[in-house]
Design a protein around this motif. Structure first.
Motif, PDB file in Angstrom:
ATOM      1  N   ILE A  18       0.834  -1.205   0.000  1.00 21.37           N
ATOM      2  CA  ILE A  18       0.000   0.000   0.000  1.00 21.37           C
ATOM      3  C   ILE A  18       0.865   1.250   0.000  1.00 21.37           C
ATOM      4  O   ILE A  18       0.573   2.211  -0.681  1.00 21.37           O
ATOM      5  N   ASN A  19       1.954   1.219   0.748  1.00 22.31           N
ATOM      6  CA  ASN A  19       2.823   2.384   0.909  1.00 22.31           C
ATOM      7  C   ASN A  19       3.666   2.688  -0.318  1.00 22.31           C
ATOM      8  O   ASN A  19       4.140   3.792  -0.474  1.00 22.31           O
ATOM      9  N   SER A  20       3.877   1.712  -1.163  1.00 24.40           N
ATOM     10  CA  SER A  20       4.820   1.901  -2.263  1.00 24.40           C
ATOM     11  C   SER A  20       4.103   2.379  -3.517  1.00 24.40           C
ATOM     12  O   SER A  20       3.472   1.618  -4.211  1.00 24.40           O
ATOM     13  N   GLU A  21       4.216   3.691  -3.783  1.00 26.75           N
ATOM     14  CA  GLU A  21       3.597   4.256  -4.974  1.00 26.75           C
ATOM     15  C   GLU A  21       4.299   3.768  -6.229  1.00 26.75           C
ATOM     16  O   GLU A  21       3.672   3.386  -7.193  1.00 26.75           O
ATOM     17  N   SER A  22       5.614   3.792  -6.223  1.00 25.44           N
ATOM     18  CA  SER A  22       6.355   3.309  -7.387  1.00 25.44           C
ATOM     19  C   SER A  22       7.493   2.375  -6.985  1.00 25.44           C
ATOM     20  O   SER A  22       8.294   2.006  -7.816  1.00 25.44           O
ATOM     21  N   VAL A  23       7.552   2.025  -5.720  1.00 23.60           N
ATOM     22  CA  VAL A  23       8.623   1.168  -5.218  1.00 23.60           C
ATOM     23  C   VAL A  23       8.036  -0.161  -4.782  1.00 23.60           C
ATOM     24  O   VAL A  23       7.021  -0.216  -4.099  1.00 23.60           O
ATOM     25  N   SER A  24       8.677  -1.247  -5.188  1.00 25.01           N
ATOM     26  CA  SER A  24       8.271  -2.585  -4.786  1.00 25.01           C
ATOM     27  C   SER A  24       9.458  -3.302  -4.189  1.00 25.01           C
ATOM     28  O   SER A  24      10.597  -2.926  -4.424  1.00 25.01           O
ATOM     29  N   VAL A  25       9.182  -4.339  -3.424  1.00 21.94           N
ATOM     30  CA  VAL A  25      10.232  -5.158  -2.835  1.00 21.94           C
ATOM     31  C   VAL A  25      10.422  -6.372  -3.724  1.00 21.94           C
ATOM     32  O   VAL A  25       9.459  -7.024  -4.103  1.00 21.94           O
ATOM     33  N   GLN A  26      11.673  -6.648  -4.063  1.00 23.28           N
ATOM     34  CA  GLN A  26      11.988  -7.806  -4.893  1.00 23.28           C
ATOM     35  C   GLN A  26      12.914  -8.726  -4.124  1.00 23.28           C
ATOM     36  O   GLN A  26      13.883  -8.272  -3.516  1.00 23.28           O
ATOM     37  N   GLY A  27      12.610 -10.014  -4.137  1.00 16.84           N
ATOM     38  CA  GLY A  27      13.463 -10.978  -3.466  1.00 16.84           C
ATOM     39  C   GLY A  27      12.768 -12.317  -3.351  1.00 16.84           C
ATOM     40  O   GLY A  27      11.661 -12.513  -3.855  1.00 16.84           O
ATOM     41  N   THR A  28      13.422 -13.247  -2.674  1.00 16.86           N
ATOM     42  CA  THR A  28      12.885 -14.586  -2.481  1.00 16.86           C
ATOM     43  C   THR A  28      12.121 -14.633  -1.178  1.00 16.86           C
ATOM     44  O   THR A  28      12.645 -14.285  -0.119  1.00 16.86           O
ATOM     45  N   ILE A  29      10.865 -15.064  -1.245  1.00 14.39           N
ATOM     46  CA  ILE A  29      10.058 -15.207  -0.036  1.00 14.39           C
ATOM     47  C   ILE A  29      10.538 -16.462   0.679  1.00 14.39           C
ATOM     48  O   ILE A  29      10.502 -17.553   0.125  1.00 14.39           O
ATOM     49  N   THR A  30      11.015 -16.281   1.914  1.00 12.41           N
ATOM     50  CA  THR A  30      11.575 -17.403   2.657  1.00 12.41           C
ATOM     51  C   THR A  30      10.646 -17.936   3.729  1.00 12.41           C
ATOM     52  O   THR A  30      10.861 -19.040   4.224  1.00 12.41           O
ATOM     53  N   GLY A  31       9.630 -17.170   4.107  1.00 10.33           N
ATOM     54  CA  GLY A  31       8.709 -17.678   5.111  1.00 10.33           C
ATOM     55  C   GLY A  31       7.605 -16.706   5.462  1.00 10.33           C
ATOM     56  O   GLY A  31       7.643 -15.536   5.099  1.00 10.33           O
ATOM     57  N   ILE A  32       6.609 -17.240   6.182  1.00  6.12           N
ATOM     58  CA  ILE A  32       5.490 -16.458   6.677  1.00  6.12           C
ATOM     59  C   ILE A  32       5.328 -16.804   8.150  1.00  6.12           C
ATOM     60  O   ILE A  32       5.282 -17.977   8.514  1.00  6.12           O
ATOM     61  N   ASN A  33       5.254 -15.771   8.998  1.00  5.95           N
ATOM     62  CA  ASN A  33       5.141 -16.035  10.429  1.00  5.95           C
ATOM     63  C   ASN A  33       4.416 -14.883  11.120  1.00  5.95           C
ATOM     64  O   ASN A  33       4.869 -13.742  11.039  1.00  5.95           O
ATOM     65  N   GLY A  34       3.313 -15.174  11.760  1.00  7.20           N
ATOM     66  CA  GLY A  34       2.607 -14.185  12.574  1.00  7.20           C
ATOM     67  C   GLY A  34       2.184 -12.936  11.829  1.00  7.20           C
ATOM     68  O   GLY A  34       2.279 -11.845  12.378  1.00  7.20           O
ATOM     69  N   GLY A  35       1.729 -13.056  10.614  1.00  9.45           N
ATOM     70  CA  GLY A  35       1.281 -11.897   9.856  1.00  9.45           C
ATOM     71  C   GLY A  35       2.394 -11.140   9.138  1.00  9.45           C
ATOM     72  O   GLY A  35       2.179 -10.038   8.645  1.00  9.45           O
ATOM     73  N   TRP A  36       3.566 -11.711   9.100  1.00 15.05           N
ATOM     74  CA  TRP A  36       4.713 -11.094   8.434  1.00 15.05           C
ATOM     75  C   TRP A  36       5.294 -12.038   7.390  1.00 15.05           C
ATOM     76  O   TRP A  36       5.345 -13.245   7.586  1.00 15.05           O
ATOM     77  N   VAL A  37       5.770 -11.476   6.290  1.00 12.31           N
ATOM     78  CA  VAL A  37       6.427 -12.225   5.222  1.00 12.31           C
ATOM     79  C   VAL A  37       7.909 -11.882   5.271  1.00 12.31           C
ATOM     80  O   VAL A  37       8.275 -10.703   5.329  1.00 12.31           O
TER      81      VAL A  37
END
Length: 66
Positions: A18-37
């Motif tokens: 939501i916060n990133s108007e033109s910026v995105s995060v790129q990388g390998t998703i390593t896990g999901i825990n407690g509402g966080w990626v």
């Protein structure tokens, strides 16, 4: 939402928030825990709150048709 993101674990992705108007995060998703990626890129880890994710896309790779 966790079940949807779970299929991207171990894959390199582009994550838009939501916060990133033109910026995105790129990388390998390593896990999901407690509402966080957890996303890893260039040896560093970053945590993204699931509530702020609006789009996840697997990073496109060139495919050789030959």
């Amino acid at each position: 939402m966790n079940e949807i993101i779970q299929k991207f674990v171990g894959k390199e992705c582009i994550i838009s928030t939501i916060n990133s108007e033109s910026v995105s995060v790129q990388g390998t998703i390593t896990g999901i825990n407690g509402g966080w990626v957890t996303v890893e890129h260039s040896g560093t880890e970053e945590m993204i709150n699931i509530d702020y994710i609006v789009k996840i896309k697997e990073y496109p790779r060139k495919k050789k048709n030959k």
